[in-house]
Design a protein around this motif. Sequence first.
Motif, PDB file in Angstrom:
ATOM      1  N   GLY A 125     -26.614 -23.143  24.569  1.00 36.77           N
ATOM      2  CA  GLY A 125     -27.480 -22.233  25.314  1.00 36.77           C
ATOM      3  C   GLY A 125     -28.095 -22.978  26.475  1.00 36.77           C
ATOM      4  O   GLY A 125     -28.174 -24.194  26.490  1.00 36.77           O
ATOM      5  N   SER A 126     -28.540 -22.270  27.487  1.00 39.87           N
ATOM      6  CA  SER A 126     -29.171 -22.909  28.636  1.00 39.87           C
ATOM      7  C   SER A 126     -30.372 -22.085  29.056  1.00 39.87           C
ATOM      8  O   SER A 126     -30.516 -20.921  28.707  1.00 39.87           O
ATOM      9  N   MET A 127     -31.241 -22.720  29.806  1.00 36.29           N
ATOM     10  CA  MET A 127     -32.441 -22.049  30.280  1.00 36.29           C
ATOM     11  C   MET A 127     -32.068 -20.892  31.203  1.00 36.29           C
ATOM     12  O   MET A 127     -31.218 -21.037  32.080  1.00 36.29           O
ATOM     13  N   PRO A 128     -32.715 -19.720  31.043  1.00 31.01           N
ATOM     14  CA  PRO A 128     -32.434 -18.605  31.952  1.00 31.01           C
ATOM     15  C   PRO A 128     -32.652 -19.009  33.410  1.00 31.01           C
ATOM     16  O   PRO A 128     -33.507 -19.837  33.724  1.00 31.01           O
ATOM     17  N   VAL A 129     -31.878 -18.399  34.301  1.00 28.02           N
ATOM     18  CA  VAL A 129     -31.902 -18.786  35.714  1.00 28.02           C
ATOM     19  C   VAL A 129     -33.296 -18.640  36.317  1.00 28.02           C
ATOM     20  O   VAL A 129     -33.765 -19.525  37.054  1.00 28.02           O
ATOM     21  N   TYR A 130     -33.989 -17.532  36.014  1.00 28.53           N
ATOM     22  CA  TYR A 130     -35.306 -17.332  36.627  1.00 28.53           C
ATOM     23  C   TYR A 130     -36.293 -18.411  36.185  1.00 28.53           C
ATOM     24  O   TYR A 130     -37.168 -18.824  36.957  1.00 28.53           O
ATOM     25  N   LYS A 131     -36.148 -18.901  34.958  1.00 26.94           N
ATOM     26  CA  LYS A 131     -37.016 -19.976  34.498  1.00 26.94           C
ATOM     27  C   LYS A 131     -36.671 -21.291  35.197  1.00 26.94           C
ATOM     28  O   LYS A 131     -37.551 -22.066  35.578  1.00 26.94           O
ATOM     29  N   ARG A 132     -35.377 -21.524  35.363  1.00 23.89           N
ATOM     30  CA  ARG A 132     -34.951 -22.756  36.023  1.00 23.89           C
ATOM     31  C   ARG A 132     -35.479 -22.814  37.448  1.00 23.89           C
ATOM     32  O   ARG A 132     -35.995 -23.847  37.901  1.00 23.89           O
ATOM     33  N   LEU A 133     -35.372 -21.705  38.171  1.00 24.48           N
ATOM     34  CA  LEU A 133     -35.855 -21.667  39.546  1.00 24.48           C
ATOM     35  C   LEU A 133     -37.367 -21.811  39.608  1.00 24.48           C
ATOM     36  O   LEU A 133     -37.912 -22.545  40.436  1.00 24.48           O
ATOM     37  N   GLY A 134     -38.050 -21.113  38.711  1.00 23.47           N
ATOM     38  CA  GLY A 134     -39.505 -21.197  38.690  1.00 23.47           C
ATOM     39  C   GLY A 134     -39.989 -22.589  38.349  1.00 23.47           C
ATOM     40  O   GLY A 134     -40.918 -23.110  38.994  1.00 23.47           O
ATOM     41  N   ASN A 135     -39.360 -23.207  37.348  1.00 29.17           N
ATOM     42  CA  ASN A 135     -39.765 -24.557  36.965  1.00 29.17           C
ATOM     43  C   ASN A 135     -39.507 -25.563  38.078  1.00 29.17           C
ATOM     44  O   ASN A 135     -40.305 -26.480  38.299  1.00 29.17           O
ATOM     45  N   THR A 136     -38.403 -25.387  38.787  1.00 30.36           N
ATOM     46  CA  THR A 136     -38.089 -26.293  39.890  1.00 30.36           C
ATOM     47  C   THR A 136     -39.160 -26.213  40.971  1.00 30.36           C
ATOM     48  O   THR A 136     -39.640 -27.247  41.472  1.00 30.36           O
ATOM     49  N   ARG A 202     -32.477 -26.100  22.919  1.00 22.76           N
ATOM     50  CA  ARG A 202     -31.588 -25.016  22.518  1.00 22.76           C
ATOM     51  C   ARG A 202     -32.260 -23.676  22.763  1.00 22.76           C
ATOM     52  O   ARG A 202     -33.453 -23.518  22.502  1.00 22.76           O
ATOM     53  N   TYR A 203     -31.507 -22.713  23.258  1.00 24.77           N
ATOM     54  CA  TYR A 203     -32.008 -21.359  23.466  1.00 24.77           C
ATOM     55  C   TYR A 203     -31.168 -20.410  22.610  1.00 24.77           C
ATOM     56  O   TYR A 203     -29.966 -20.294  22.803  1.00 24.77           O
ATOM     57  N   PHE A 204     -31.801 -19.782  21.641  1.00 22.41           N
ATOM     58  CA  PHE A 204     -31.113 -18.870  20.736  1.00 22.41           C
ATOM     59  C   PHE A 204     -32.120 -17.815  20.292  1.00 22.41           C
ATOM     60  O   PHE A 204     -33.335 -17.971  20.502  1.00 22.41           O
ATOM     61  N   PRO A 205     -31.688 -16.701  19.715  1.00 25.29           N
ATOM     62  CA  PRO A 205     -32.587 -15.575  19.440  1.00 25.29           C
ATOM     63  C   PRO A 205     -33.837 -15.932  18.644  1.00 25.29           C
ATOM     64  O   PRO A 205     -34.921 -15.386  18.904  1.00 25.29           O
ATOM     65  N   GLU A 206     -33.738 -16.852  17.677  1.00 23.03           N
ATOM     66  CA  GLU A 206     -34.894 -17.172  16.845  1.00 23.03           C
ATOM     67  C   GLU A 206     -35.883 -18.105  17.520  1.00 23.03           C
ATOM     68  O   GLU A 206     -37.015 -18.266  17.066  1.00 23.03           O
ATOM     69  N   ALA A 207     -35.463 -18.758  18.602  1.00 20.89           N
ATOM     70  CA  ALA A 207     -36.348 -19.683  19.311  1.00 20.89           C
ATOM     71  C   ALA A 207     -37.334 -18.896  20.165  1.00 20.89           C
ATOM     72  O   ALA A 207     -36.982 -17.916  20.808  1.00 20.89           O
ATOM     73  N   SER A 208     -38.577 -19.367  20.180  1.00 16.94           N
ATOM     74  CA  SER A 208     -39.585 -18.717  21.007  1.00 16.94           C
ATOM     75  C   SER A 208     -39.182 -18.836  22.466  1.00 16.94           C
ATOM     76  O   SER A 208     -38.762 -19.898  22.919  1.00 16.94           O
ATOM     77  N   SER A 209     -39.306 -17.755  23.194  1.00 14.74           N
ATOM     78  CA  SER A 209     -38.954 -17.786  24.609  1.00 14.74           C
ATOM     79  C   SER A 209     -39.835 -16.804  25.363  1.00 14.74           C
ATOM     80  O   SER A 209     -39.984 -15.651  24.956  1.00 14.74           O
ATOM     81  N   VAL A 210     -40.432 -17.278  26.438  1.00 20.55           N
ATOM     82  CA  VAL A 210     -41.306 -16.433  27.236  1.00 20.55           C
ATOM     83  C   VAL A 210     -40.456 -15.550  28.146  1.00 20.55           C
ATOM     84  O   VAL A 210     -39.527 -16.035  28.802  1.00 20.55           O
ATOM     85  N   ASN A 211     -40.748 -14.244  28.187  1.00 18.04           N
ATOM     86  CA  ASN A 211     -39.980 -13.337  29.031  1.00 18.04           C
ATOM     87  C   ASN A 211     -40.399 -13.471  30.487  1.00 18.04           C
ATOM     88  O   ASN A 211     -41.252 -14.300  30.836  1.00 18.04           O
ATOM     89  N   LEU A 212     -39.784 -12.650  31.353  1.00 19.67           N
ATOM     90  CA  LEU A 212     -40.045 -12.754  32.790  1.00 19.67           C
ATOM     91  C   LEU A 212     -41.522 -12.541  33.097  1.00 19.67           C
ATOM     92  O   LEU A 212     -42.125 -13.304  33.869  1.00 19.67           O
ATOM     93  N   ARG A 213     -42.123 -11.505  32.505  1.00 25.44           N
ATOM     94  CA  ARG A 213     -43.537 -11.237  32.755  1.00 25.44           C
ATOM     95  C   ARG A 213     -44.405 -12.423  32.314  1.00 25.44           C
ATOM     96  O   ARG A 213     -45.318 -12.840  33.026  1.00 25.44           O
ATOM     97  N   GLY A 214     -44.087 -12.960  31.139  1.00 26.07           N
ATOM     98  CA  GLY A 214     -44.830 -14.113  30.655  1.00 26.07           C
ATOM     99  C   GLY A 214     -44.631 -15.327  31.531  1.00 26.07           C
ATOM    100  O   GLY A 214     -45.545 -16.126  31.729  1.00 26.07           O
ATOM    101  N   SER A 215     -43.421 -15.482  32.059  1.00 27.02           N
ATOM    102  CA  SER A 215     -43.130 -16.615  32.927  1.00 27.02           C
ATOM    103  C   SER A 215     -43.922 -16.537  34.227  1.00 27.02           C
ATOM    104  O   SER A 215     -44.402 -17.557  34.737  1.00 27.02           O
TER     105      SER A 215
END
Length: 262
Positions: A125-136, A202-215
């Motif tokens: 799994g990889s970090m979602p694109v919007y998170k990657r851009l935001g983090n950069t 790792r990014y998978f369904p059970e892992a906590s992940s902040v959505n776009l609004r949260g990001s």
Amino acid sequence: MLHGKRIGAVIIAYQAAKTIGETLRAVPREVVDHLIVCDDGSTDGTAELSTSLGALTYRSPVNRGAGANTKLGFERLLERTDLDVLVLLHGDNQYDPARIPALAEPIALGHCDAVLGNRVHWARGSMPVYKRLGNTALTWVQNRVFGVELRDYATGYKAFARTVLESLDWAGNKDDFEFDEQLNAQLLLRGFRVENVPVPTRYFPEASSVNLRGSVRYGIQTLKATGAALAWRMGLRPAYAVRLFRSPEARSATEARPPELS
């Protein structure tokens, strides 16, 4: 123990019954001298499962937020006066617990005061694109303000020298995810030596992940804390910055002060 330093680790968890077992089993107990789990009011049996696996578990009766749960973990670890390096990770198994020695080692050797796990993306799994851009973008801003060259700030996998946590007013930080960026700002404004160490993520369904609004909200919180540090360096003292960068003693004195008479 690692290089003569005793290691304490706290796993913070919320609704992590599907992953807490695997997380606990992956902790290198030959290095970690004291391990605790802090459960933030889960209703899925997270605390019961971690307890059944032999982990010393503290459970909040209600969900208070990731920041509040982290505070509880720090408080419990600091009660142990024999611990030298304190490690924080999440119970969703997104970060590899086997990397605890890698995070603790630079501190144990005296090379730095704190370590932030630099997230490396596994093939699963990889970090979602919007998170990657935001983090950069956020990382670029933070590096310019703090005068460092870190690759990742927004990580939940961290290690600290005991003396670092004893000297910062993290207890006065927010109870939600803003806590993390406030702590980063406190670390760097005070001049502590901070390094990144690569950690598989790792990014998978059970892992906590902040959505776009949260990001987006997290990005605003990051800029808020970073802006407070910039203002402080410019000699400005807005109320938010004063609260953020005060010493633990200053906060205690403020809380103990009797109310003014009207």
